[in-house]
Motif scaffolding. Sequence first.
Motif, PDB file in Angstrom:
ATOM      1  N   ARG A 198     -13.723  24.872  37.962  1.00  0.00           N
ATOM      2  CA  ARG A 198     -13.969  26.060  38.933  1.00  0.00           C
ATOM      3  C   ARG A 198     -12.687  26.562  39.677  1.00  0.00           C
ATOM      4  NH1 ARG A 198     -15.333  29.112  41.034  1.00  0.00           N
ATOM      5  NH2 ARG A 198     -16.030  28.883  43.385  1.00  0.00           N
ATOM      6  N   VAL A 199     -11.848  25.391  39.994  1.00  0.00           N
ATOM      7  CA  VAL A 199     -10.685  25.552  40.609  1.00  0.00           C
ATOM      8  C   VAL A 199      -9.789  26.433  39.786  1.00  0.00           C
ATOM      9  CG1 VAL A 199      -8.626  24.585  41.704  1.00  0.00           C
ATOM     10  CG2 VAL A 199     -10.915  23.811  42.351  1.00  0.00           C
ATOM     11  N   GLN A 200      -9.587  26.214  38.465  1.00  0.00           N
ATOM     12  CA  GLN A 200      -8.787  26.653  37.681  1.00  0.00           C
ATOM     13  C   GLN A 200      -8.932  28.013  37.388  1.00  0.00           C
ATOM     14  OE1 GLN A 200      -9.073  24.119  34.179  1.00  0.00           O
ATOM     15  NE2 GLN A 200      -7.875  22.261  35.348  1.00  0.00           N
ATOM     16  N   LEU A 201     -10.219  28.213  36.956  1.00  0.00           N
ATOM     17  CA  LEU A 201     -10.942  29.463  36.736  1.00  0.00           C
ATOM     18  C   LEU A 201     -10.885  30.538  37.861  1.00  0.00           C
ATOM     19  CD1 LEU A 201     -13.686  28.768  34.439  1.00  0.00           C
ATOM     20  CD2 LEU A 201     -11.685  29.616  33.636  1.00  0.00           C
ATOM     21  N   SER A 202     -11.126  30.076  39.393  1.00  0.00           N
ATOM     22  CA  SER A 202     -10.874  30.846  40.324  1.00  0.00           C
ATOM     23  C   SER A 202      -9.490  31.252  40.796  1.00  0.00           C
ATOM     24  CB  SER A 202     -11.747  30.129  41.455  1.00  0.00           C
ATOM     25  OG  SER A 202     -13.150  29.960  41.140  1.00  0.00           O
ATOM     26  N   VAL A 203      -8.475  30.371  40.320  1.00  0.00           N
ATOM     27  CA  VAL A 203      -7.249  30.527  40.568  1.00  0.00           C
ATOM     28  C   VAL A 203      -6.811  31.642  39.854  1.00  0.00           C
ATOM     29  CG1 VAL A 203      -4.835  29.770  40.816  1.00  0.00           C
ATOM     30  CG2 VAL A 203      -6.620  28.467  41.967  1.00  0.00           C
ATOM     31  N   GLY A 204      -7.152  31.461  38.600  1.00  0.00           N
ATOM     32  CA  GLY A 204      -6.858  32.644  37.585  1.00  0.00           C
ATOM     33  C   GLY A 204      -7.307  33.816  37.487  1.00  0.00           C
ATOM     34  N   LEU A 205      -8.765  33.960  37.913  1.00  0.00           N
ATOM     35  CA  LEU A 205      -9.377  35.217  38.308  1.00  0.00           C
ATOM     36  C   LEU A 205      -8.783  35.770  39.385  1.00  0.00           C
ATOM     37  CD1 LEU A 205     -11.121  37.410  36.905  1.00  0.00           C
ATOM     38  CD2 LEU A 205     -13.098  36.167  37.993  1.00  0.00           C
ATOM     39  N   GLY A 206      -8.771  35.020  40.482  1.00  0.00           N
ATOM     40  CA  GLY A 206      -8.424  35.457  41.668  1.00  0.00           C
ATOM     41  C   GLY A 206      -6.847  36.040  41.684  1.00  0.00           C
ATOM     42  N   LEU A 207      -5.960  35.512  41.058  1.00  0.00           N
ATOM     43  CA  LEU A 207      -4.696  35.975  41.023  1.00  0.00           C
ATOM     44  C   LEU A 207      -4.652  37.108  40.288  1.00  0.00           C
ATOM     45  CD1 LEU A 207      -2.399  32.562  40.964  1.00  0.00           C
ATOM     46  CD2 LEU A 207      -2.785  34.172  42.847  1.00  0.00           C
ATOM     47  N   LEU A 208      -5.225  37.149  38.982  1.00  0.00           N
ATOM     48  CA  LEU A 208      -5.343  38.567  38.249  1.00  0.00           C
ATOM     49  C   LEU A 208      -5.826  39.541  38.929  1.00  0.00           C
ATOM     50  CD1 LEU A 208      -6.338  36.763  34.881  1.00  0.00           C
ATOM     51  CD2 LEU A 208      -4.197  37.797  35.309  1.00  0.00           C
ATOM     52  N   THR A 209      -7.000  39.123  39.768  1.00  0.00           N
ATOM     53  CA  THR A 209      -7.434  40.435  40.450  1.00  0.00           C
ATOM     54  C   THR A 209      -6.634  40.922  41.592  1.00  0.00           C
ATOM     55  OG1 THR A 209      -9.793  39.604  39.985  1.00  0.00           O
ATOM     56  CG2 THR A 209      -9.607  41.189  41.732  1.00  0.00           C
ATOM     57  N   ILE A 210      -5.855  40.100  42.217  1.00  0.00           N
ATOM     58  CA  ILE A 210      -4.883  40.282  43.176  1.00  0.00           C
ATOM     59  C   ILE A 210      -3.649  41.322  42.435  1.00  0.00           C
ATOM     60  CG2 ILE A 210      -3.035  39.415  44.669  1.00  0.00           C
ATOM     61  CD1 ILE A 210      -5.138  37.032  45.415  1.00  0.00           C
ATOM     62  N   ALA A 211      -3.318  40.749  41.362  1.00  0.00           N
ATOM     63  CA  ALA A 211      -2.480  41.365  40.699  1.00  0.00           C
ATOM     64  C   ALA A 211      -2.864  42.824  40.275  1.00  0.00           C
ATOM     65  CB  ALA A 211      -1.985  40.837  39.265  1.00  0.00           C
ATOM     66  N   LEU A 212      -3.962  43.122  39.908  1.00  0.00           N
ATOM     67  CA  LEU A 212      -4.706  44.394  39.534  1.00  0.00           C
ATOM     68  C   LEU A 212      -4.298  45.109  40.916  1.00  0.00           C
ATOM     69  CD1 LEU A 212      -5.986  45.656  37.050  1.00  0.00           C
ATOM     70  CD2 LEU A 212      -7.945  44.889  37.858  1.00  0.00           C
ATOM     71  N   GLY A 213      -4.650  44.594  42.036  1.00  0.00           N
ATOM     72  CA  GLY A 213      -5.057  45.317  43.449  1.00  0.00           C
ATOM     73  C   GLY A 213      -3.298  45.626  43.633  1.00  0.00           C
ATOM     74  N   LEU A 214      -2.374  45.085  43.515  1.00  0.00           N
ATOM     75  CA  LEU A 214      -0.902  45.264  43.738  1.00  0.00           C
ATOM     76  C   LEU A 214      -0.603  46.290  42.706  1.00  0.00           C
ATOM     77  CD1 LEU A 214       0.456  41.896  44.269  1.00  0.00           C
ATOM     78  CD2 LEU A 214      -0.096  43.632  45.872  1.00  0.00           C
ATOM     79  N   VAL A 215      -0.863  46.701  41.511  1.00  0.00           N
ATOM     80  CA  VAL A 215      -0.622  47.682  40.619  1.00  0.00           C
ATOM     81  C   VAL A 215      -1.242  49.122  40.872  1.00  0.00           C
ATOM     82  CG1 VAL A 215       0.508  46.348  39.076  1.00  0.00           C
ATOM     83  CG2 VAL A 215      -1.640  47.170  38.633  1.00  0.00           C
ATOM     84  N   ALA A 216      -2.533  49.056  41.524  1.00  0.00           N
ATOM     85  CA  ALA A 216      -3.391  50.019  41.732  1.00  0.00           C
ATOM     86  C   ALA A 216      -2.765  51.248  42.461  1.00  0.00           C
ATOM     87  CB  ALA A 216      -4.591  49.528  42.684  1.00  0.00           C
ATOM     88  N   ASP A 217      -1.712  51.084  43.494  1.00  0.00           N
ATOM     89  CA  ASP A 217      -1.116  52.290  44.011  1.00  0.00           C
ATOM     90  C   ASP A 217      -0.447  52.921  43.268  1.00  0.00           C
ATOM     91  OD1 ASP A 217      -2.070  51.588  46.550  1.00  0.00           O
ATOM     92  OD2 ASP A 217      -0.393  50.487  47.321  1.00  0.00           O
ATOM     93  N   ARG A 218       0.302  52.452  41.864  1.00  0.00           N
ATOM     94  CA  ARG A 218       1.145  53.145  40.999  1.00  0.00           C
ATOM     95  C   ARG A 218       0.149  53.964  40.229  1.00  0.00           C
ATOM     96  NH1 ARG A 218       4.161  48.315  38.661  1.00  0.00           N
ATOM     97  NH2 ARG A 218       2.730  48.853  36.784  1.00  0.00           N
ATOM     98  N   ILE A 219      -1.419  53.801  40.214  1.00  0.00           N
ATOM     99  CA  ILE A 219      -2.001  54.502  39.153  1.00  0.00           C
ATOM    100  C   ILE A 219      -2.926  55.617  40.021  1.00  0.00           C
ATOM    101  CG2 ILE A 219      -4.282  54.076  37.692  1.00  0.00           C
ATOM    102  CD1 ILE A 219      -2.965  51.394  37.216  1.00  0.00           C
ATOM    103  N   VAL A 220      -3.286  55.183  41.239  1.00  0.00           N
ATOM    104  CA  VAL A 220      -4.315  55.990  41.875  1.00  0.00           C
ATOM    105  C   VAL A 220      -3.413  56.980  42.657  1.00  0.00           C
ATOM    106  CG1 VAL A 220      -6.127  56.314  43.738  1.00  0.00           C
ATOM    107  CG2 VAL A 220      -5.847  54.263  42.090  1.00  0.00           C
TER     108      VAL A 220
END
Length: 151
Positions: A129-151
């Motif tokens: 759970r910790v491994q998957l949550s860290v992975g998905l959480g960080l990937l989702t944050i990364a997606l949020g960080l690039v969102a401004d370049r797209i929208v």
Amino acid sequence: MDNTASLTPASRWLGYAGLLPQIICVALAATGHEYAYTALAGGFAYAAAIFSFLGGVWWGQAIASGRGGAGAYLISVMPSLIAVALFLPWSFGWDWPGPALLYLGALILLSPLVDRWLGFAAKDFMQLRVQLSVGLGLLTIALGLVADRIV
């Protein structure tokens, strides 16, 4: 917490494979692919679905343990409600999806703390759970960080 082994190799591999959709969304968004905006929407939908799924896991663990009180059930319904609330800005045309992705990623990243507080999960399940949550959480944050370049 129960310390007996509860996970098969298949459950581990399939758990890790569950990171692939978000990896693909991040790659499409970060490279400015023609489907970058679709990747933002898909990445949000995927993360929201997984976050809601976690609430279902907590609910099921509370029932299976026979020790679930009102607090466990209340916290179990929160991920679905939060995911819907984070979707509302998009529905109204407000600042989306960057902020929603950042919040959702942070909540997923912190979600194993709820598992620890509930105390229903086996040790090997918690490690995954910790491994998957860290992975998905960080990937989702990364997606949020690039969102401004797209929208």
